[in-house]
Design an enzyme around this catalytic site. Sequence first.
Site, PDB file in Angstrom:
ATOM      1  N   GLU A 110      -0.280  -0.061  -6.988  1.00 14.31           N
ATOM      2  CA  GLU A 110       1.012  -0.442  -6.741  1.00 14.31           C
ATOM      3  C   GLU A 110       1.357  -1.037  -8.569  1.00 14.31           C
ATOM      4  O   GLU A 110       0.369  -0.678  -9.085  1.00 14.31           O
ATOM      5  CB  GLU A 110       1.660  -1.358  -6.000  1.00 14.31           C
ATOM      6  CG  GLU A 110       2.004  -0.813  -4.888  1.00 14.31           C
ATOM      7  CD  GLU A 110       1.820  -1.362  -3.097  1.00 14.31           C
ATOM      8  OE1 GLU A 110       2.177  -3.001  -3.658  1.00 14.31           O
ATOM      9  OE2 GLU A 110       1.935  -1.361  -2.714  1.00 14.31           O
ATOM     10  N   HIS A 260      13.566  -6.692  -6.084  1.00 16.86           N
ATOM     11  CA  HIS A 260      12.927  -5.282  -5.474  1.00 16.86           C
ATOM     12  C   HIS A 260      13.267  -4.289  -6.399  1.00 16.86           C
ATOM     13  O   HIS A 260      14.476  -4.324  -6.094  1.00 16.86           O
ATOM     14  CB  HIS A 260      12.600  -5.023  -3.941  1.00 16.86           C
ATOM     15  CG  HIS A 260      11.299  -4.032  -3.798  1.00 16.86           C
ATOM     16  ND1 HIS A 260      11.727  -2.936  -4.627  1.00 16.86           N
ATOM     17  CD2 HIS A 260      10.195  -4.011  -3.487  1.00 16.86           C
ATOM     18  CE1 HIS A 260      10.467  -2.192  -4.743  1.00 16.86           C
ATOM     19  NE2 HIS A 260       9.642  -2.897  -3.788  1.00 16.86           N
ATOM     20  N   ARG A 303       7.384  -6.365 -11.194  1.00 14.14           N
ATOM     21  CA  ARG A 303       8.722  -5.932 -10.873  1.00 14.14           C
ATOM     22  C   ARG A 303       9.413  -7.032 -11.414  1.00 14.14           C
ATOM     23  O   ARG A 303      10.815  -6.159 -11.132  1.00 14.14           O
ATOM     24  CB  ARG A 303       8.784  -6.638  -8.620  1.00 14.14           C
ATOM     25  CG  ARG A 303       7.976  -5.729  -8.236  1.00 14.14           C
ATOM     26  CD  ARG A 303       7.921  -6.059  -6.775  1.00 14.14           C
ATOM     27  NE  ARG A 303       6.844  -5.147  -5.778  1.00 14.14           N
ATOM     28  CZ  ARG A 303       7.172  -5.364  -4.043  1.00 14.14           C
ATOM     29  NH1 ARG A 303       7.317  -6.547  -3.884  1.00 14.14           N
ATOM     30  NH2 ARG A 303       6.049  -5.109  -3.416  1.00 14.14           N
ATOM     31  N   HIS A 362      14.270  -9.803  -2.436  1.00 18.29           N
ATOM     32  CA  HIS A 362      13.397  -9.115  -1.989  1.00 18.29           C
ATOM     33  C   HIS A 362      11.971  -9.726  -1.476  1.00 18.29           C
ATOM     34  O   HIS A 362      12.022 -10.708  -0.179  1.00 18.29           O
ATOM     35  CB  HIS A 362      12.242  -8.134  -2.888  1.00 18.29           C
ATOM     36  CG  HIS A 362      11.066  -7.721  -1.565  1.00 18.29           C
ATOM     37  ND1 HIS A 362      11.586  -6.585  -0.742  1.00 18.29           N
ATOM     38  CD2 HIS A 362      10.007  -7.254  -2.101  1.00 18.29           C
ATOM     39  CE1 HIS A 362      10.353  -6.367  -0.123  1.00 18.29           C
ATOM     40  NE2 HIS A 362       9.697  -7.165  -1.058  1.00 18.29           N
ATOM     41  N   ARG A 397       5.345 -12.015  -7.857  1.00 15.71           N
ATOM     42  CA  ARG A 397       4.707 -11.658  -7.993  1.00 15.71           C
ATOM     43  C   ARG A 397       4.563 -10.121  -7.179  1.00 15.71           C
ATOM     44  O   ARG A 397       4.658  -9.807  -7.994  1.00 15.71           O
ATOM     45  CB  ARG A 397       4.975 -11.984  -5.657  1.00 15.71           C
ATOM     46  CG  ARG A 397       4.068 -11.746  -4.371  1.00 15.71           C
ATOM     47  CD  ARG A 397       4.395 -11.699  -3.570  1.00 15.71           C
ATOM     48  NE  ARG A 397       5.794 -11.057  -2.965  1.00 15.71           N
ATOM     49  CZ  ARG A 397       5.730 -10.004  -2.997  1.00 15.71           C
ATOM     50  NH1 ARG A 397       4.010  -8.829  -2.389  1.00 15.71           N
ATOM     51  NH2 ARG A 397       7.006  -8.903  -2.221  1.00 15.71           N
TER      52      ARG A 397
END
Length: 564
Positions: A110, A260, A303, A362, A397
């Site tokens: 990811e 997100h 992100r 998110h 994050r």
Amino acid sequence: MSHVLIIGSGIAGLTTALRLAGRHEVTVVTKDGVGESNTAMAQGGIAGVLAADDTVEAHVADTLVAGTGLGDEAAVRVLCTEGPDRILELAAAGVDFDRDRTGEWSRGLEGAHSIPRILHAGGDATGKAIIEALTNALRAAVAAGRVRLLEHTMLLDLVTAPTGPSEATGPSEATGPAGSAVPTGPAGSPARHTSRCTGVSLLRNGVHEFLAADAVILATGGAGQLYAHTTNPEGATGDGLAAAIRAGTAVSDMEFYQFHPTALAGSGFLISEAVRGAGALLLDANGHRFMPDIDRRGELAPRDVVALAIHRRMAEQNGLPCYLDARSVPEVVTHFPSIARGLAAHGFDLAADLIPVTPAAHYFMGGINTDLDGRTNIAGLFAVGEVACSGVHGANRLASNSLLEGAVFGARAAEAIATEFETRTGPIPEPSRASHSATAASLSLSTKLGSSSNRISREELQELAWTHLGVEREGHGLRTVLDRLGEGRPLVTDVEPAELREGFETSNLAHIARYIAAQALARQESRGAHTRTDFPTSGALSTRRPESVDLMSTSSLLQEAASC
């Protein structure tokens, strides 16, 4: 045996409860049904170093890079070092992680991870699998009489009492395991315990109740419902965070709310980053793949980078969405069955269609200041999971670190509480009857809640936050939020009891919005998930916990609820 009260039933709360069950009297309070939380909706997976070609140092480095300089290295090191054992414990509890053709656990890649280290269950239903295992264990503990469970019970406020001389100094006088950092006050000074949490006030079956406790653990998750576009469930209204602020806990990093990048346009349905990790691309309205023009990591940039790129590209194309193209991903429906079903319910085929996506609120990086065992600057009050700010996330994050955080710090808080009660000497202060009576009177269902000239609906609050506290901010808009939410006094009118929950939730969200706006206004730079168009560059690194803005002069919970 001490009474420990845990508010919330996601991975952090359930982990804490199960570790304390049988060792202390444990009560779990959850606003909806047990396990109904952000955890249950987590698709991407849980990150951990469990393979020979990966290292804890690499996971630490990736986490710190994603946090853009504001991550607490001690906290990050605890997360990455202890995480693998917590994952193994989840597997032992019944979480069936996916395996590859060799029989080993499959590892996905990811955004901002340097190596595949994401474990999944059910393809894209990792959170659901974790919650099912933990709730099964909790219900077994309830049946055995080791845990009391209160479902459909809402936290209203924390009840505190002044500390005695023996408690005047809190955990700031010592360091915990692994060089545990301590909670700090608004100006970065060591925390001092001037009060102890002695219980909570709750809304249960339409009735206000008080529940005493020797320790309270907040595991109430985030506040995504503040925004018009969010991936969070309806219950994510920041109740624990708002209650902690009212009680006087220190909070930090409130300006850092993660958006997100890929929620289905118009619905908020999350499309996991793992789909991009498997090879899906991002296209603009003209079919151009634009992420490589912005970041060398392309679709797998952190992100904050991807969300901002999509947000700005949408602005350039008059609000039209960007598209996720997973048409060339092999066996994409097989690997992501829950996402495929969810998209099908909205009329899209993951394997054949371009999927319109937009950013959506998110995850809250900010929250209640804690040390590495979840302690706050109020004695007897702990916070774990998304509601806490331990420093592991910094300004942004890293993908799939949130489930890991809940498991790691839930376990640490449980052990800290167990150790504290085993070594404590002297009585625990009783709740102040006077303060309890005042709280009960102010929140009695017979009390009239009000509306005022500055009444704000949930919908207006969400649009206000999305416009001014969203992916991009600027000073005038932040002041607009503070002006809109800080004016006027309530005019008392009747409100039906059925409206109380929504009123208190909206009040909590408005309270949190003020803190986000104030700390965003104070941070005059762009960093991670906080982008100021009037301060577009990152300044010199400062402390992770900057001086807070005092908003405690705002109205009481009753007055706040009255204006919502």
